[in-house]
Design a protein around this motif. Structure first.
Motif, PDB file in Angstrom:
ATOM      1  N   GLU A  38      54.596  69.004 -33.826  1.00  0.00           N
ATOM      2  CA  GLU A  38      54.671  68.723 -32.390  1.00  0.00           C
ATOM      3  C   GLU A  38      53.484  69.233 -31.586  1.00  0.00           C
ATOM      4  N   GLU A  39      52.838  70.306 -32.038  1.00  0.00           N
ATOM      5  CA  GLU A  39      51.799  70.919 -31.207  1.00  0.00           C
ATOM      6  C   GLU A  39      50.397  70.926 -31.801  1.00  0.00           C
ATOM      7  N   LEU A  40      50.283  70.820 -33.103  1.00  0.00           N
ATOM      8  CA  LEU A  40      48.973  71.028 -33.723  1.00  0.00           C
ATOM      9  C   LEU A  40      48.434  69.849 -34.517  1.00  0.00           C
ATOM     10  N   SER A  41      49.299  69.029 -35.054  1.00  0.00           N
ATOM     11  CA  SER A  41      48.856  68.011 -36.012  1.00  0.00           C
ATOM     12  C   SER A  41      47.854  67.018 -35.428  1.00  0.00           C
ATOM     13  N   GLU A  46      43.447  69.555 -39.781  1.00  0.00           N
ATOM     14  CA  GLU A  46      42.807  70.239 -40.904  1.00  0.00           C
ATOM     15  C   GLU A  46      43.496  71.535 -41.309  1.00  0.00           C
ATOM     16  N   LEU A  47      44.393  72.048 -40.479  1.00  0.00           N
ATOM     17  CA  LEU A  47      44.983  73.366 -40.738  1.00  0.00           C
ATOM     18  C   LEU A  47      45.647  73.494 -42.113  1.00  0.00           C
ATOM     19  N   PRO A  48      46.477  72.549 -42.543  1.00  0.00           N
ATOM     20  CA  PRO A  48      47.051  72.704 -43.890  1.00  0.00           C
ATOM     21  C   PRO A  48      45.985  72.698 -44.993  1.00  0.00           C
ATOM     22  N   ASP A  49      44.934  71.903 -44.818  1.00  0.00           N
ATOM     23  CA  ASP A  49      43.861  71.882 -45.822  1.00  0.00           C
ATOM     24  C   ASP A  49      43.117  73.218 -45.867  1.00  0.00           C
ATOM     25  N   LEU A  50      43.037  73.905 -44.729  1.00  0.00           N
ATOM     26  CA  LEU A  50      42.384  75.212 -44.692  1.00  0.00           C
ATOM     27  C   LEU A  50      43.259  76.302 -45.312  1.00  0.00           C
ATOM     28  N   GLY A  51      44.574  76.050 -45.380  1.00  0.00           N
ATOM     29  CA  GLY A  51      45.459  77.030 -45.989  1.00  0.00           C
ATOM     30  C   GLY A  51      46.739  77.305 -45.227  1.00  0.00           C
ATOM     31  N   LEU A  52      46.932  76.697 -44.063  1.00  0.00           N
ATOM     32  CA  LEU A  52      48.163  76.938 -43.311  1.00  0.00           C
ATOM     33  C   LEU A  52      49.349  76.365 -44.073  1.00  0.00           C
ATOM     34  N   GLN A  53      50.308  77.218 -44.359  1.00  0.00           N
ATOM     35  CA  GLN A  53      51.532  76.771 -45.010  1.00  0.00           C
ATOM     36  C   GLN A  53      52.528  76.354 -43.928  1.00  0.00           C
ATOM     37  N   LEU A  54      53.227  75.282 -44.179  1.00  0.00           N
ATOM     38  CA  LEU A  54      54.240  74.801 -43.247  1.00  0.00           C
ATOM     39  C   LEU A  54      55.600  75.078 -43.863  1.00  0.00           C
TER      40      LEU A  54
END
Length: 176
Positions: A38-41, A46-54
């Motif tokens: 809802e707020e970042l995608s 790129e956040l999950p590719d950098l390492g952010l786990q959801l």
């Protein structure tokens, strides 16, 4: 160590240009999957590719987030997604990263067992791990300020002075 982040921290790090060093810290960064969607995608895919786990918040956590939303209303109320981040930190029994004063207050008042950290702590960790220099931090803080970040600027200036730099003159570094 697992660290649950709200959107505010991730946006500050992105605006400051220090996402990559942050994800090189020896920690695992995570956020509620719904908060990311809802707020970042859109702006930060790129956040999950950098390492952010959801991570998905379970039923008890969802109930707790909605309970807190009913308890804390008006100007003092964090967003529902921020409360999801708090509930996820509680679910995972780990620290919460937030730059939101309201979320910090609600966490301290309703869940004092949860450790709360913010942008200054992350910058300190990155500098201490030699992932950024004092000059890099000053430049990053300057970018955050120009983008409208609501950091505690007197505390930022104090941190930078300890490191021998200022946002106005980051090249005057004594310590690098």
């Amino acid at each position: 160590m697992l660290l649950i982040s709200d959107a505010n921290i991730l946006i500050d790090m992105a605006e400051g240009g220090v996402l990559e060093p942050m994800f090189r810290l020896p920690d695992t960064f995570a956020a509620p999957d719904v908060l990311f969607a809802e707020e970042l995608s859109d702006r930060h895919p790129e956040l999950p590719d950098l390492g952010l786990q959801l991570i998905t918040l379970h039923g008890d956590g969802i109930i707790e987030a909605f309970r807190l939303k009913q308890l804390v209303t008006g100007r003092d109320a964090p967003s529902q997604n921020d409360l999801f981040a708090l509930a996820l930190a509680r679910q995972e029994n780990c620290p919460l990263l937030t730059g939101d004063r309201r979320l910090r207050t609600v966490t301290t008042e309703h869940h004092p067992e949860i450790e709360v950290r913010g942008t200054l702590w992350l910058m300190e960790r990155m500098k201490g791990s030699r992932l950024i220099t004092a000059w890099d931090a000053a430049l990053a803080y300057g970018r955050m300020k120009r983008s409208g970040s609501r950091l505690p600027w007197p505390e930022v200036e104090r941190q930078l002075r300890v490191w021998g730099v200022t946002m106005a003159n980051p090249r005057e570094s004594r310590t690098g």
